[in-house]
Design a protein around this motif. Sequence first.
Motif, PDB file in Angstrom:
ATOM      1  N   ARG A  43       0.965  -1.050   0.032  1.00 15.40           N
ATOM      2  CA  ARG A  43       0.077  -0.042  -0.054  1.00 15.40           C
ATOM      3  C   ARG A  43       0.998   1.185  -0.017  1.00 15.40           C
ATOM      4  O   ARG A  43       2.093   1.385   0.808  1.00 15.40           O
ATOM      5  CB  ARG A  43      -0.971   0.181   1.130  1.00 15.40           C
ATOM      6  N   PRO A  44       0.540   2.559  -0.892  1.00 14.38           N
ATOM      7  CA  PRO A  44       1.216   3.523  -0.572  1.00 14.38           C
ATOM      8  C   PRO A  44       1.098   4.243   0.662  1.00 14.38           C
ATOM      9  O   PRO A  44       0.202   4.134   1.441  1.00 14.38           O
ATOM     10  CB  PRO A  44       0.557   4.270  -1.614  1.00 14.38           C
ATOM     11  N   VAL A  45       2.372   4.811   1.090  1.00  9.48           N
ATOM     12  CA  VAL A  45       2.657   5.641   2.192  1.00  9.48           C
ATOM     13  C   VAL A  45       2.922   6.828   1.452  1.00  9.48           C
ATOM     14  O   VAL A  45       3.827   7.149   0.923  1.00  9.48           O
ATOM     15  CB  VAL A  45       3.868   4.863   2.936  1.00  9.48           C
ATOM     16  N   ILE A  46       2.116   8.013   2.182  1.00 16.06           N
ATOM     17  CA  ILE A  46       2.199   9.141   1.844  1.00 16.06           C
ATOM     18  C   ILE A  46       2.541  10.161   2.940  1.00 16.06           C
ATOM     19  O   ILE A  46       1.636  10.043   3.785  1.00 16.06           O
ATOM     20  CB  ILE A  46       0.965   9.639   0.998  1.00 16.06           C
ATOM     21  N   PHE A  47       3.414  10.770   2.736  1.00 21.02           N
ATOM     22  CA  PHE A  47       4.027  11.879   4.185  1.00 21.02           C
ATOM     23  C   PHE A  47       3.520  13.185   3.496  1.00 21.02           C
ATOM     24  O   PHE A  47       3.713  13.791   2.274  1.00 21.02           O
ATOM     25  CB  PHE A  47       5.262  11.787   4.119  1.00 21.02           C
ATOM     26  N   ILE A  48       2.430  13.924   4.261  1.00 20.89           N
ATOM     27  CA  ILE A  48       2.025  15.168   4.120  1.00 20.89           C
ATOM     28  C   ILE A  48       3.008  16.061   4.851  1.00 20.89           C
ATOM     29  O   ILE A  48       3.349  15.968   6.123  1.00 20.89           O
ATOM     30  CB  ILE A  48       0.598  15.291   4.431  1.00 20.89           C
ATOM     31  N   GLN A  49       3.312  17.347   4.370  1.00 21.26           N
ATOM     32  CA  GLN A  49       4.292  18.056   4.937  1.00 21.26           C
ATOM     33  C   GLN A  49       3.420  19.503   4.956  1.00 21.26           C
ATOM     34  O   GLN A  49       3.420  19.998   4.072  1.00 21.26           O
ATOM     35  CB  GLN A  49       5.753  18.144   4.522  1.00 21.26           C
ATOM     36  N   HIS A  50       3.112  20.024   6.039  1.00 16.82           N
ATOM     37  CA  HIS A  50       2.729  21.467   6.168  1.00 16.82           C
ATOM     38  C   HIS A  50       3.843  22.499   6.017  1.00 16.82           C
ATOM     39  O   HIS A  50       4.939  22.153   6.575  1.00 16.82           O
ATOM     40  CB  HIS A  50       2.139  21.771   7.497  1.00 16.82           C
ATOM     41  N   GLU A  51       3.753  23.563   5.278  1.00 15.50           N
ATOM     42  CA  GLU A  51       4.337  24.329   5.059  1.00 15.50           C
ATOM     43  C   GLU A  51       4.238  26.010   4.957  1.00 15.50           C
ATOM     44  O   GLU A  51       2.942  26.199   4.712  1.00 15.50           O
ATOM     45  CB  GLU A  51       5.348  24.583   3.794  1.00 15.50           C
ATOM     46  N   SER A  52       4.726  26.796   5.409  1.00 17.46           N
ATOM     47  CA  SER A  52       4.422  28.286   5.460  1.00 17.46           C
ATOM     48  C   SER A  52       5.146  29.144   4.675  1.00 17.46           C
ATOM     49  O   SER A  52       6.579  28.502   4.117  1.00 17.46           O
ATOM     50  CB  SER A  52       4.700  28.862   7.277  1.00 17.46           C
ATOM     51  N   THR A  53       4.970  30.143   4.325  1.00 21.36           N
ATOM     52  CA  THR A  53       5.933  30.920   3.293  1.00 21.36           C
ATOM     53  C   THR A  53       6.839  31.769   3.899  1.00 21.36           C
ATOM     54  O   THR A  53       7.627  32.437   3.494  1.00 21.36           O
ATOM     55  CB  THR A  53       4.700  32.172   2.682  1.00 21.36           C
ATOM     56  N   GLY A  54       6.892  31.712   5.430  1.00 21.74           N
ATOM     57  CA  GLY A  54       7.868  32.227   6.244  1.00 21.74           C
ATOM     58  C   GLY A  54       7.913  32.108   7.475  1.00 21.74           C
ATOM     59  O   GLY A  54       6.833  31.748   8.154  1.00 21.74           O
TER      60      GLY A  54
END
Length: 180
Positions: A43-54
């Motif tokens: 099964r696929p393992v998907i890492f979600i990463q939050h990011e800000s613009t600064g």
Amino acid sequence: MNAALLIIDVQQGLCEGDHAAYACTDVITRINVVSAKARAAGRPVIFIQHESTGGYLEFETREWQLAQGLEVVPGDVRVRKSTPDAFLLTELEALLQAREIGELIVCGMHSEFCVDTTTRRALALGYPVVLIEDGHTSEGNAFVSAPQVIAHHNVTLAAITSFGPRVRTVTAAALQFETP
């Protein structure tokens, strides 16, 4: 049903300092158990990463990186996001459709923000969700402790019936994949 594992925002900046999420090391250990099971089942393992613009969680900073101790292997997928909803303005939905994914397994940080929002959006899009009840965490706040936030979301998300698809909670140890 073909399932994919979403590991939401398990990033270094959320696991350290005065605002570290509750029991990060233990949660990461359980997430590693779940991701190993997913990979073993193909099964696929998907890492979600939050990011800000600064500032905090800015793209490619040390704090933005996946947390220390989190097991990542070649073939795992990464999706960048900038809102609590991992589907909004990302390629996540197209990626799931291309792989004919019909169910999501969700874990990560923070229970009351990105885990909650992404889970509700997944339901709205028609995906049943398996929430790893001991695989998500929170910092808590001045009114509610982190263990209370986690317990609240396990009960609340599993009680939602209005979308059609449902949330089922399971521990990392108890999670099993159907053989294809």
